[in-house]
Structure formats: C-alpha cells, structure tokens
Design an enzyme around this catalytic site. Structure first.
Site, PDB file in Angstrom:
ATOM      1  N   ALA A  59      23.846  18.907  -3.798  1.00  0.00           N
ATOM      2  CA  ALA A  59      24.844  18.799  -2.457  1.00  0.00           C
ATOM      3  C   ALA A  59      24.193  19.052  -0.983  1.00  0.00           C
ATOM      4  O   ALA A  59      23.277  19.832  -1.479  1.00  0.00           O
ATOM      5  CB  ALA A  59      26.409  19.133  -2.738  1.00  0.00           C
ATOM      6  N   GLU A  78      25.244  15.407 -10.820  1.00  0.00           N
ATOM      7  CA  GLU A  78      26.623  14.582 -11.094  1.00  0.00           C
ATOM      8  C   GLU A  78      26.324  13.446 -11.242  1.00  0.00           C
ATOM      9  O   GLU A  78      27.479  12.953 -12.213  1.00  0.00           O
ATOM     10  CB  GLU A  78      27.635  15.714 -10.200  1.00  0.00           C
ATOM     11  CG  GLU A  78      27.268  17.544 -11.318  1.00  0.00           C
ATOM     12  CD  GLU A  78      28.307  18.129 -10.167  1.00  0.00           C
ATOM     13  OE1 GLU A  78      27.616  18.158  -9.057  1.00  0.00           O
ATOM     14  OE2 GLU A  78      28.961  18.977 -10.488  1.00  0.00           O
TER      15      GLU A  78
HETATM   16  N1  CAA Z   1      20.593  20.520   0.186  1.00  0.00           N
HETATM   17  C1  CAA Z   1      19.945  20.438   2.351  1.00  0.00           C
HETATM   18  N2  CAA Z   1      18.892  20.372   2.261  1.00  0.00           N
HETATM   19  C2  CAA Z   1      17.692  20.035   0.902  1.00  0.00           C
HETATM   20  C3  CAA Z   1      18.127  19.999  -0.478  1.00  0.00           C
HETATM   21  C4  CAA Z   1      19.816  19.995  -0.482  1.00  0.00           C
HETATM   22  N3  CAA Z   1      20.485  20.280  -1.962  1.00  0.00           N
HETATM   23  N4  CAA Z   1      17.426  20.344  -1.383  1.00  0.00           N
HETATM   24  C5  CAA Z   1      15.992  20.326  -0.872  1.00  0.00           C
HETATM   25  N5  CAA Z   1      16.468  19.927   0.780  1.00  0.00           N
HETATM   26  C6  CAA Z   1      15.457  20.033   1.839  1.00  0.00           C
HETATM   27  C7  CAA Z   1      15.235  21.652   1.778  1.00  0.00           C
HETATM   28  O1  CAA Z   1      15.778  22.098   2.395  1.00  0.00           O
HETATM   29  C8  CAA Z   1      13.675  20.864   2.924  1.00  0.00           C
HETATM   30  O2  CAA Z   1      14.171  20.856   3.912  1.00  0.00           O
HETATM   31  P1  CAA Z   1      12.964  21.485   5.401  1.00  0.00           P
HETATM   32  O3  CAA Z   1      11.897  20.675   5.030  1.00  0.00           O
HETATM   33  O4  CAA Z   1      13.489  21.478   6.391  1.00  0.00           O
HETATM   34  O5  CAA Z   1      12.944  22.616   5.026  1.00  0.00           O
HETATM   35  C9  CAA Z   1      13.067  19.767   2.381  1.00  0.00           C
HETATM   36  O6  CAA Z   1      14.440  19.486   2.077  1.00  0.00           O
HETATM   37  C10 CAA Z   1      12.482  19.733   1.193  1.00  0.00           C
HETATM   38  O7  CAA Z   1      12.916  20.997  -0.178  1.00  0.00           O
HETATM   39  P2  CAA Z   1      11.492  21.537  -0.467  1.00  0.00           P
HETATM   40  O8  CAA Z   1      10.750  22.212   0.693  1.00  0.00           O
HETATM   41  O9  CAA Z   1      12.423  22.623  -0.729  1.00  0.00           O
HETATM   42  O10 CAA Z   1      11.162  20.817  -1.520  1.00  0.00           O
HETATM   43  P3  CAA Z   1      10.251  21.466  -2.458  1.00  0.00           P
HETATM   44  O11 CAA Z   1       9.427  20.656  -3.565  1.00  0.00           O
HETATM   45  O12 CAA Z   1       9.907  22.756  -1.884  1.00  0.00           O
HETATM   46  O13 CAA Z   1      11.192  21.385  -3.299  1.00  0.00           O
HETATM   47  C11 CAA Z   1      13.132  21.688  -5.168  1.00  0.00           C
HETATM   48  C12 CAA Z   1      12.064  20.808  -4.164  1.00  0.00           C
HETATM   49  C13 CAA Z   1      13.216  22.664  -6.238  1.00  0.00           C
HETATM   50  C14 CAA Z   1      14.316  21.036  -5.118  1.00  0.00           C
HETATM   51  C15 CAA Z   1      14.244  22.049  -3.645  1.00  0.00           C
HETATM   52  O14 CAA Z   1      14.399  21.888  -2.264  1.00  0.00           O
HETATM   53  C16 CAA Z   1      15.588  22.925  -3.909  1.00  0.00           C
HETATM   54  O15 CAA Z   1      15.295  23.944  -4.563  1.00  0.00           O
HETATM   55  N6  CAA Z   1      16.777  22.249  -3.196  1.00  0.00           N
HETATM   56  C17 CAA Z   1      17.916  22.366  -3.534  1.00  0.00           C
HETATM   57  C18 CAA Z   1      18.128  22.292  -4.747  1.00  0.00           C
HETATM   58  C19 CAA Z   1      19.970  22.607  -5.418  1.00  0.00           C
HETATM   59  O16 CAA Z   1      20.635  24.137  -4.772  1.00  0.00           O
HETATM   60  N7  CAA Z   1      20.692  22.068  -5.721  1.00  0.00           N
HETATM   61  C20 CAA Z   1      21.787  21.985  -5.580  1.00  0.00           C
HETATM   62  C21 CAA Z   1      22.979  22.284  -4.403  1.00  0.00           C
HETATM   63  S1  CAA Z   1      24.881  22.400  -4.803  1.00  0.00           S
HETATM   64  C22 CAA Z   1      25.549  21.225  -5.145  1.00  0.00           C
HETATM   65  O17 CAA Z   1      25.010  20.555  -5.358  1.00  0.00           O
HETATM   66  C23 CAA Z   1      27.248  21.699  -5.969  1.00  0.00           C
HETATM   67  C24 CAA Z   1      27.693  20.631  -6.557  1.00  0.00           C
HETATM   68  O18 CAA Z   1      27.614  20.858  -7.647  1.00  0.00           O
HETATM   69  C25 CAA Z   1      28.212  19.907  -5.609  1.00  0.00           C
END
Ligand code: CAA
Length: 260
Positions: A66, A114
C-alpha cells in the site's frame, strides 16, 4: 472505461491487467484500489473475457505494498476504512467468476503480497520477493494478509513471516506452497499466458463453478463443502457445455464449449 494507473490488454479471451505506477514500485493508493475494483467488475461481466492475468509494470515490482506516503496521513478511522476497501478488493477477486492468475515479476510486499494471495494462484519470476514488512512500519497487514496467508500455509509459517517482516525469495515461497511456478524473468508472462490459455480451452462454466467450489469451500466445513460441490456438479448437468464435453469425448473429437 479508461484508467489512470492500469494498463489493459485483451487477446483471445485473456486480459492482462498491469498496475502501472512503476515510479513508486506500483504501490496501491486509494485511487488504484478503486480502479482495480472497477476494472475487475467490468472484466468479470464481460462475456468475451475468460481469464485475467494480473501483473506489475517495470522490472522491479509486482506491487511494493500500500502507498506509505498516502497512508502516513490517515487517521485511525480513515485507516480502518482503507483496510476495509482493500479487503473488499481481495474478496472481489476471490469471488470473481473468471479465473485470475498473479504473475509476480518482482517485489510483492504488504498489500502487493495480499493482492497476489487473493488471486487463484501465483506464477513468479526468479526475481520475485515476498513479505509483509508492515510490523517494521508499526502496523500489521490490513488487506486480508493475516487471514489469507494463514489459510494457505498455516499459522506457524504465517506467524514467522508476519512477525519478522522478513522478505523471502521465490524459491522459499515455492517451497512453502505460496506459489505454483518459478519462471525466468523474461518468460514469466508468456508462461502464465500458456496456463491461462490451457484454462480458457476448457468449459467456461465448469471452470467458473470449480472456482466457486474452491473459494466458497474454504469458508465451510468439509461436509458443507462436499454438499455445495455436489449441488454445483448437478447444476452443470443442465448446461450445453456438459452435453458438448461428454458428447465430444464419446465421439472422439475436440469439444467446442459455448459457456452455456
Ligand atoms: N509506498 C509508497 N512508495 C513506495 C513504496 C510504497 N509501499 N515502495 C516503494 N516506494 C517508492 C519509494 O519511496 C521510492 O520513491 P522515491 O524514488 O520518490 O524515493 C521508489 O518507490 C523506489 O523505491 P526504493 O528507492 O525504496 O527502491 P529500492 O530498490 O531501494 O527498495 C523496496 C525496494 C525494498 C521494495 C523498498 O522500496 C521498500 O521497502 N518499500 C516499502 C515496502 C513496504 O513496506 N510495503 C508495505 C507497505 S504497508 C502495506 O502494504 C499495508 C497493508 O497491508 C495494506
């Protein structure tokens, strides 16, 4: 209908639906959740559509969860509402008549995991990664993950994944029964489409009722599930497809199903 963040490609009864926000790794904001709901309802009602393949745009992600930027601003009430909307989407996928396969081409995290779990089954690229990082954000999976993963792999493995927030490889996910097949990255879509084609070559009503029996049966006792399966089995004997399928077998020819 036109969608801002979804790409839709239709070919031979199979629709490929691509979530297209690669700049944020296809993260699900409320707008995309709404678009997915609309698109899937439309596809389910479209008689020309026999199967759906769901995937993510770009090289890196299926869906990285999300949208954290949007979620960070939510009140408790709005967060509850957001979770219920996400869960509504997962239930919609589960209850669709058409089979839907997730082609996981990269990160499937949080809401992305999910979404894949809500599909009928998952094919994944060798680059795919799965996990629930939510506890690292101080929350828990809110789009049905605690329920769907636990039903799929049992409480012990689900607890380990959810409590640790660990991200696992496609091999590990396959060994744990989360996905059906691992493909080379450049073959994922083609291999998923081969399976989709295999399904669309069969009796549409048989497939739709089998999906209903499996999906509905998950929430029933075994005895109720058996009873439900027998009812659907009986109903299929009132269809042209059943007469055509059995007739073709006995006449040693290929069946031509009409979905009637
Ligand atoms: N939401 C919003 N933006 C996101 C995102 C997310 N879930 N995942 C990645 N992005 C964005 C990053 O902020 C980044 O944006 P900017 O270039 O503007 O900084 C862009 O996508 C690229 O991401 P990274 O630079 O972080 O890429 P990476 O290769 O270094 O890392 C990753 C990849 C490990 C997937 C990392 O992006 C990450 O950890 N993302 C978040 C994953 C996460 O926590 N997901 C769970 C969300 S909570 C949820 O889903 C609740 C639910 O059950 C409903």
């Amino acid at each position: 209908m036109k969608f801002k963040d979804l790409l839709i490609e239709k070919c031979d009864g199979i629709t490929t639906l691509t979530i297209n926000r690669p700049q944020v790794l296809n993260a699900l904001n409320s707008e995309v959740v709404g678009e997915l709901e609309c698109a899937l309802c439309e596809l389910d009602l479209d008689s020309a559509v026999r199967a759906v393949v769901l995937t993510g745009a770009g090289e890196k992600a299926f869906v990285a969860g999300a949208d954290i930027k949007e979620m960070s601003q939510l009140s408790a009430f709005e967060a509850h509402d957001f979770a219920r909307r996400g869960q509504h989407l997962m239930l919609l996928i589960n209850r669709m008549r058409k089979p839907i396969i997730a082609a996981v081409n990269g990160y499937a995290l949080g809401g992305g995991f999910e979404l894949a779990l809500a599909c009928d089954f998952i094919y994944a690229s060798e680059k795919a990664r799965f996990g629930f990082p939510e506890v690292g954000l101080g929350i828990l999976p809110g789009f049905g993950g605690t329920q769907n993963l636990t039903r799929l792999i049992g409480p012990n493995r689900a607890s380990e994944l959810v409590f640790s927030g660990r991200i696992i490889t496609a091999e590990k996910a396959c060994a744990w029964g989360i996905l059906n097949e691992i493909c080379a990255a450049d073959e994922l879509l083609a291999k998923t489409l081969v399976t989709a084609r295999e399904i669309t070559g069969k009796g549409e009503l048989g497939v739709a009722y089998a999906k209903d029996a499996i999906a509905s049966g998950m929430d029933m006792t075994k005895e109720d599930g058996f009873r439900y399966e027998a009812s659907l089995f009986g109903v299929l004997f009132s269809t042209e497809d059943q007469r055509e399928g059995m007739g073709a077998f006995l006449e040693k020819r290929a069946a031509e199903f009409k979905g009637k």
